[in-house]
Design a protein around this motif. Structure first.
Motif, PDB file in Angstrom:
ATOM      1  N   HIS A 155       0.469  -1.319   0.082  1.00 26.97           N
ATOM      2  CA  HIS A 155      -0.490  -0.287   0.221  1.00 26.97           C
ATOM      3  C   HIS A 155       0.903   1.204  -0.025  1.00 26.97           C
ATOM      4  O   HIS A 155       0.206   2.203  -0.200  1.00 26.97           O
ATOM      5  CB  HIS A 155      -1.269   0.271   1.576  1.00 26.97           C
ATOM      6  CG  HIS A 155      -1.925   1.488   1.505  1.00 26.97           C
ATOM      7  ND1 HIS A 155      -1.704   2.047   2.523  1.00 26.97           N
ATOM      8  CD2 HIS A 155      -2.803   1.610   0.502  1.00 26.97           C
ATOM      9  CE1 HIS A 155      -2.417   2.572   2.307  1.00 26.97           C
ATOM     10  NE2 HIS A 155      -3.274   2.828   1.220  1.00 26.97           N
ATOM     11  N   LEU A 331     -10.072   0.466 -10.815  1.00 30.30           N
ATOM     12  CA  LEU A 331     -11.152   0.945  -9.566  1.00 30.30           C
ATOM     13  C   LEU A 331     -11.355   0.565  -8.047  1.00 30.30           C
ATOM     14  O   LEU A 331     -11.280   1.070  -7.780  1.00 30.30           O
ATOM     15  CB  LEU A 331     -12.791   1.096  -9.929  1.00 30.30           C
ATOM     16  CG  LEU A 331     -13.358   2.028 -11.043  1.00 30.30           C
ATOM     17  CD1 LEU A 331     -14.911   1.457 -11.159  1.00 30.30           C
ATOM     18  CD2 LEU A 331     -13.645   3.399 -10.136  1.00 30.30           C
ATOM     19  N   LEU A 332     -10.764  -0.853  -8.807  1.00 31.94           N
ATOM     20  CA  LEU A 332     -10.408  -1.194  -7.306  1.00 31.94           C
ATOM     21  C   LEU A 332      -8.679  -1.036  -6.710  1.00 31.94           C
ATOM     22  O   LEU A 332      -8.257  -1.122  -5.920  1.00 31.94           O
ATOM     23  CB  LEU A 332     -10.217  -2.816  -7.621  1.00 31.94           C
ATOM     24  CG  LEU A 332     -11.192  -3.653  -7.678  1.00 31.94           C
ATOM     25  CD1 LEU A 332     -10.914  -5.269  -8.319  1.00 31.94           C
ATOM     26  CD2 LEU A 332     -12.400  -3.965  -6.811  1.00 31.94           C
ATOM     27  N   THR A 333      -7.487  -0.574  -7.886  1.00 33.20           N
ATOM     28  CA  THR A 333      -6.355  -0.387  -7.296  1.00 33.20           C
ATOM     29  C   THR A 333      -6.813   1.388  -6.399  1.00 33.20           C
ATOM     30  O   THR A 333      -6.023   1.027  -5.101  1.00 33.20           O
ATOM     31  CB  THR A 333      -5.509   0.480  -8.808  1.00 33.20           C
ATOM     32  OG1 THR A 333      -5.347  -1.214  -9.328  1.00 33.20           O
ATOM     33  CG2 THR A 333      -4.137   0.732  -7.957  1.00 33.20           C
ATOM     34  N   MET A 334      -7.729   1.598  -7.448  1.00 33.45           N
ATOM     35  CA  MET A 334      -7.755   3.503  -6.446  1.00 33.45           C
ATOM     36  C   MET A 334      -8.670   3.551  -4.855  1.00 33.45           C
ATOM     37  O   MET A 334      -7.766   3.615  -4.700  1.00 33.45           O
ATOM     38  CB  MET A 334      -8.563   4.445  -7.610  1.00 33.45           C
ATOM     39  CG  MET A 334      -7.847   5.078  -8.053  1.00 33.45           C
ATOM     40  SD  MET A 334      -6.471   5.662  -8.438  1.00 33.45           S
ATOM     41  CE  MET A 334      -5.292   4.180  -8.925  1.00 33.45           C
ATOM     42  N   CYS A 335      -9.354   2.208  -4.902  1.00 34.30           N
ATOM     43  CA  CYS A 335      -9.706   2.212  -3.715  1.00 34.30           C
ATOM     44  C   CYS A 335      -8.935   1.624  -2.893  1.00 34.30           C
ATOM     45  O   CYS A 335      -8.150   1.386  -1.461  1.00 34.30           O
ATOM     46  CB  CYS A 335     -11.036   0.678  -3.440  1.00 34.30           C
ATOM     47  SG  CYS A 335     -12.307   1.625  -4.838  1.00 34.30           S
ATOM     48  N   PHE A 336      -8.326  -0.046  -2.986  1.00 32.16           N
ATOM     49  CA  PHE A 336      -7.335  -0.172  -2.468  1.00 32.16           C
ATOM     50  C   PHE A 336      -5.568   0.787  -1.555  1.00 32.16           C
ATOM     51  O   PHE A 336      -5.327   0.699  -0.309  1.00 32.16           O
ATOM     52  CB  PHE A 336      -5.913  -1.175  -3.053  1.00 32.16           C
ATOM     53  CG  PHE A 336      -4.629  -1.445  -2.088  1.00 32.16           C
ATOM     54  CD1 PHE A 336      -4.570  -2.433  -1.089  1.00 32.16           C
ATOM     55  CD2 PHE A 336      -3.683  -1.071  -2.840  1.00 32.16           C
ATOM     56  CE1 PHE A 336      -3.720  -2.862  -0.825  1.00 32.16           C
ATOM     57  CE2 PHE A 336      -2.451  -1.904  -2.217  1.00 32.16           C
ATOM     58  CZ  PHE A 336      -2.613  -2.214  -1.273  1.00 32.16           C
ATOM     59  N   LEU A 338      -6.855   4.126  -1.313  1.00 32.22           N
ATOM     60  CA  LEU A 338      -7.462   5.036  -0.490  1.00 32.22           C
ATOM     61  C   LEU A 338      -8.779   4.959  -0.106  1.00 32.22           C
ATOM     62  O   LEU A 338      -9.062   5.051   0.723  1.00 32.22           O
ATOM     63  CB  LEU A 338      -8.685   5.912  -1.816  1.00 32.22           C
ATOM     64  CG  LEU A 338      -7.553   6.797  -3.125  1.00 32.22           C
ATOM     65  CD1 LEU A 338      -8.636   7.394  -4.190  1.00 32.22           C
ATOM     66  CD2 LEU A 338      -6.757   8.347  -2.416  1.00 32.22           C
ATOM     67  N   PHE A 339      -8.784   3.612   0.035  1.00 32.12           N
ATOM     68  CA  PHE A 339      -9.670   3.259   1.466  1.00 32.12           C
ATOM     69  C   PHE A 339      -9.598   3.546   2.379  1.00 32.12           C
ATOM     70  O   PHE A 339     -10.036   3.480   3.532  1.00 32.12           O
ATOM     71  CB  PHE A 339     -10.453   1.719   0.620  1.00 32.12           C
ATOM     72  CG  PHE A 339     -11.936   1.541   1.963  1.00 32.12           C
ATOM     73  CD1 PHE A 339     -12.419   1.813   2.401  1.00 32.12           C
ATOM     74  CD2 PHE A 339     -11.672   0.622   2.334  1.00 32.12           C
ATOM     75  CE1 PHE A 339     -13.843   1.445   3.283  1.00 32.12           C
ATOM     76  CE2 PHE A 339     -12.266  -0.080   3.494  1.00 32.12           C
ATOM     77  CZ  PHE A 339     -13.582   0.456   3.464  1.00 32.12           C
ATOM     78  N   ILE A 342      -9.736   6.702   4.111  1.00 34.46           N
ATOM     79  CA  ILE A 342     -11.017   7.146   4.507  1.00 34.46           C
ATOM     80  C   ILE A 342     -11.776   6.321   6.342  1.00 34.46           C
ATOM     81  O   ILE A 342     -12.666   6.915   6.175  1.00 34.46           O
ATOM     82  CB  ILE A 342     -11.927   6.047   3.179  1.00 34.46           C
ATOM     83  CG1 ILE A 342     -11.791   7.325   1.971  1.00 34.46           C
ATOM     84  CG2 ILE A 342     -13.451   6.334   3.608  1.00 34.46           C
ATOM     85  CD1 ILE A 342     -12.211   7.057   0.418  1.00 34.46           C
TER      86      ILE A 342
END
Length: 588
Positions: A155, A331-336, A338-339, A342
């Motif tokens: 990450h 989208l999954l990469t960005m979620c990984f 940024l999530f 959040i």
């Protein structure tokens, strides 16, 4: 004025302040550490023999290499297709995706590590979701495992893999792929034979950068891993905290540094050479390991010839499912990326007495706890003071060095630039030990001045890189035109050079401040017992108790990169009209 003209004639002297700080705090102490590891003045390898003769040391060393290799491989597996897909979209969307990658990179790595503690903990997000779904009755042991270490390291390092790949891929002519496919090559064949060889310099740069930095990881493995997941940096830090046997510590540090240097020597040569030559050189290694595939290709030549004749000059249709798969992957990469941040922001508003996700209620009590606690606010004030001092020093010294090196011969400039970049290239724990030894000679251990000088080692390097990149696109004929109209060197710099490179200076200053504000490894070695910066107090609280107050602080630090990007954009936008008015009026 004569002094300025003389200085302009020998611009390399502008880099003297940067090299003076580098030599005093890092260079000479590194030489002394190396001599200590060799048992000077008798000069023997007894310390290295003792290191490799101890089974525990060897196990930790191989474990460090293994963890770094696995983390680098995972970053490449995720980062390469993500970078490829980012470069394939429209310019506006690509800019947005790059910004989304940059924000986690600029976010404090302590915050990102803390986020994974929240997610993987016994009362964290994953365990609570599984318990609510009835899939488990007791919490799974997700934290303090090797998997948690890999998640945290990937990450943190993934943006450093994606950004170099995107930079290289944007320079590849996409029409080459279209030409290959129009002549009958299947999509994978066109990618394998055309695009991949041209992108190998990015793979090499990103993988080398990630691997070398992973070698020096200390905070993330210590926070997320167990006792069996210790890395060599953790081992060195433990030596410093317990006995601080300088000979053993220096030996361990140079073993770690030796691995990093070997990797830089093997894979880091000719990084500045022509792109085509670098790609061909790297592509030879692929063919070396792909000999069995060449025999298979010869066997299948007949069938490929039939396919070639059938599809020659026919463009391959776009596959709708490939587009959907690519969109989902990005989208999954960005979620990984940024999530986790959040989750931390949501946790900061929890009304509970301990970390729990989702929070049982909404409250601002942890923000009040942060601002009402003198230990937290005092640490924050100390970090801001040190950060501002580092920013002022490194911006002035780094800009002068960049300006001086920009006007020297290319070979000397490349060598001296690599020397300045050493503090951000070498493992952080090694730089911290060298800085400790250097500050010890000046009596600056446990002082704000000593911490600021230690932080400046890396901050100067960041300023140098960013300002040098700005100067690389600077048209020196503007300076010559100003001087031909009667402007002196100082007036030319103020009215012509400075407005044009101001965005680079501002970017370097912001990077310097954030580097200082986020530094914890080197700070822990040189701060003594009297000074506690905000990251250092945050790290100590994470080690002893998971105080939800950290979530409130972490959420504030998550906003810092956004403020940084806005400030950088505003500076760049405001500099555009200044650049247009850069040339002074003729002297009367």
């Amino acid at each position: 004025m004569n002094t300025l003209q003389k200085l302009a004639g020998t611009p390399i002297w502008l880099a003297v302040p940067a090299f003076a700080i580098l030599l005093a705090i890092f260079g000479i102490p590194m030489v002394l550490l190396f001599l200590i590891s060799l048992d000077a003045p008798t000069f023997s390898v007894a310390n290295y023999q003792a290191f490799f003769g101890h089974g525990a040391n060897v196990r930790v060393l191989f474990q460090t290499i293994e963890v770094s290799l696995v983390a680098t491989t995972l970053c490449l597996i995720i980062g390469y297709p993500a970078a490829y897909l980012i470069t394939a979209v429209s310019k506006g969307l690509r800019t947005t995706l790059v910004v989304l990658v940059v924000i986690p990179y600029l976010t404090s790595f302590l915050v990102r590590t803390y986020a994974w503690i929240v997610i993987l903990g016994d009362r964290g997000l994953i365990n609570n979701v599984l318990r609510d779904l009835g899939l488990i009755s007791s919490p799974l042991q997700l934290l303090y495992t090797r998997m948690a270490v890999y998640l945290g390291m990937v990450h943190i390092m993934l943006p450093l893999m994606i950004l170099p790949l995107v930079s290289v891929m944007l320079g590849i002519d996409k029409s080459l792929m279209a030409a290959a496919r129009s002549m009958g090559a299947r999509p994978f064949a066109a990618f394998w034979r055309v695009f991949l060889p041209l992108s190998l310099p990015g793979i090499r740069s990103g993988s080398l950068l990630v691997f070398v930095l992973c070698l020096g990881f200390y905070i993330t493995p210590a926070a997320l891993g167990g006792l069996r997941d210790a890395m060599l940096s953790t081992f060195i830090a433990a030596q410093v905290e317990t006995s601080f046997d300088m000979a053993r510590t220096a030996t361990s540090a140079f073993v770690l540094l030796g691995i990093a240097v070997v990797m830089l020597v093997i894979f880091g040569l000719d990084l500045s050479g022509p792109r085509g030559r670098a790609a061909r050189t790297s592509w030879k290694w692929v063919h070396l390991f792909g000999t069995p595939m060449r025999y298979f290709n010869e066997f299948a030549a007949y069938y490929r010839a039939k396919y070639w004749n059938a599809s020659l000059y026919h463009a391959v249709a776009n596959n709708r499912w490939w587009k959907i798969s690519g969109t989902v992957f990005v989208l999954l990469t960005m979620c990984f990326l940024l999530f986790p941040s959040i989750v931390v922001i949501i946790m900061s508003f929890s009304a509970g007495e301990f970390l729990q996700f989702p929070p049982p209620g909404i409250s601002l009590k942890w923000y009040r706890s942060f601002f009402d606690d003198p230990s937290w606010t005092g640490a924050a004030l100390t970090s801001i003071q040190i950060g501002l001092g580092v920013t002022l020093l490194s911006t002035i010294v780094g800009t002068l060095a960049a300006y001086g090196l920009n006007r020297t011969v290319p070979r000397l400039r490349s060598f001296l630039t690599l020397v300045v970049l050493a503090p951000i290239t070498f493992p952080s724990i090694v730089v911290g030990i060298a800085a400790y030894l250097g500050l010890l000679k000046f009596g600056l251990i446990g002082t704000k001045t000593g911490i600021a000088l230690t932080h400046s080692l890396g901050a100067i390097a960041y300023v140098l890189v960013i300002v040098s990149a700005t100067l690389a696109n600077f048209d020196r004929r503007l300076e010559q035109a100003a001087m031909s109209m009667g402007a002196g060197p100082l007036w030319t710099f103020i009215r012509v050079t400075l407005p044009l490179i101001r965005p680079g200076i501002t970017g370097g200053a912001l990077f310097a401040f954030m580097h200082s504000f986020d530094e914890v490894v080197k700070t822990s070695l040189v701060s003594g017992v009297s000074i506690r910066t905000l990251p250092l107090k945050m790290w100590e609280d994470m080690r002893h108790e998971i105080d939800p107050t950290i979530a409130a602080l972490a959420s504030l630090l998550v906003l810092l990169p956004v403020v940084w990007l806005i400030a950088l954009y505003v500076t760049w936008w405001r500099s555009r009209p200044s650049a247009q008015r850069a040339l002074p009026e003729p002297a009367t």
